[in-house]
Design a protein around this motif. Structure first.
Motif, mmCIF file in Angstrom:
data_model
loop_
_atom_site.group_PDB
_atom_site.id
_atom_site.type_symbol
_atom_site.label_atom_id
_atom_site.label_comp_id
_atom_site.label_asym_id
_atom_site.label_seq_id
_atom_site.Cartn_x
_atom_site.Cartn_y
_atom_site.Cartn_z
ATOM 1 N N PHE A 195 24.345 112.957 26.411
ATOM 2 C CA PHE A 195 25.096 112.543 27.599
ATOM 3 C C PHE A 195 25.596 111.103 27.443
ATOM 4 O O PHE A 195 26.751 110.793 27.747
ATOM 5 C CB PHE A 195 24.207 112.625 28.855
ATOM 6 C CG PHE A 195 24.266 113.947 29.568
ATOM 7 C CD1 PHE A 195 25.449 114.390 30.153
ATOM 8 C CD2 PHE A 195 23.136 114.739 29.699
ATOM 9 C CE1 PHE A 195 25.497 115.603 30.838
ATOM 10 C CE2 PHE A 195 23.168 115.950 30.383
ATOM 11 C CZ PHE A 195 24.362 116.380 30.949
ATOM 12 N N ILE B 124 29.320 111.586 33.960
ATOM 13 C CA ILE B 124 28.438 112.019 32.867
ATOM 14 C C ILE B 124 27.028 111.491 33.108
ATOM 15 O O ILE B 124 26.031 112.201 32.911
ATOM 16 C CB ILE B 124 28.989 111.542 31.504
ATOM 17 C CG1 ILE B 124 30.326 112.246 31.211
ATOM 18 C CG2 ILE B 124 27.993 111.812 30.386
ATOM 19 C CD1 ILE B 124 31.071 111.709 30.012
ATOM 20 N N ILE C 1 23.056 113.294 33.991
ATOM 21 C CA ILE C 1 21.693 113.021 33.520
ATOM 22 C C ILE C 1 20.741 112.939 34.719
ATOM 23 O O ILE C 1 19.649 113.506 34.711
ATOM 24 C CB ILE C 1 21.634 111.696 32.726
ATOM 25 C CG1 ILE C 1 22.581 111.739 31.542
ATOM 26 C CG2 ILE C 1 20.208 111.412 32.275
ATOM 27 C CD1 ILE C 1 22.700 110.416 30.804
#
Length: 200
Positions: free
Chosen positions: A16, A33, A37
């Motif tokens: 990620f 992004i 996570i």
């Protein structure tokens, strides 16, 4: 968590972050992004890491105050038992949205967790403000009465057990009993306080 799963999670985070670095290098950073996570950790009930990456997301995103994700950040720290960090997030929320009951409720809860037995009364002011906001709006009172009574219970207990000001406690116990006559704890508090006041 199994060692193999931990390794898999670390690899996912690394992937990620590489993807995010790539978008930065291309001049179009994509904080979503990093949010991915955070959501991954949330699904695993790893609330502290959820909060860490949610904080990174908010920093990368910038811009105006993000109420929804800041609330999620505070809740994540609270769920991770990091009550001081939760308090710091919810305090900002009360500053940014001073008339929103939710920030005061969760700030009060965080402060109460930091003050077992309410000996310092850390949550007193936040619960009082929570009750003021809800009491000022009939619709809020109808919809969020449980939050209002949560404040009443804290203040009733605080005045009964901590400051020993039973006269101050009585109205709070009565508020709870007016809504829930079967509440044994509130009834016990009220009976005790009335007895104390009569003997004064």
């Amino acid at each position: 968590m199994a060692l193999g799963q931990q390794g898999k999670d670390s690899l996912s985070v690394e992937e990620f972050m590489k993807a995010y670095a790539m978008t930065e290098a291309q001049g179009e950073p994509n904080p979503e992004i990093i949010l991915g996570i955070s959501n991954m950790y949330k699904e695993q009930k790893n609330y502290f890491n959820q909060a860490v990456y949610l904080e990174k997301y908010l920093e990368a995103k910038g811009g105006n105050y993000d109420l929804r994700n800041n609330f999620a950040l505070g809740r994540a720290y609270y769920s991770a038992d990091s009550f001081a960090l939760a308090d710091s997030v919810f305090k900002v929320m009360t500053e940014q949205k001073p008339d929103l009951y939710l920030g005061w409720q969760w700030d009060a809860r965080s402060l109460a967790k930091m003050d077992p037995g309410s000996k310092e009364g850390l949550a007193k002011g936040a619960f009082e403000r929570l009750m003021e906001i809800i009491a000022a709006d009939e619709q809020l009172m109808t919809k969020y009465k449980s939050a209002y009574l949560e404040g009443a219970r804290y203040l009733g207990a605080y005045y009964t057990l901590v400051t020993k000001e039973c006269k101050e406690a009585i109205p709070y116990w009565e508020m709870i009993l007016a809504d829930k006559p079967e509440d044994a704890g509130a009834q016990q508090g009220l009976d005790y306080c009335k007895k104390v006041v009569e003997q004064q």
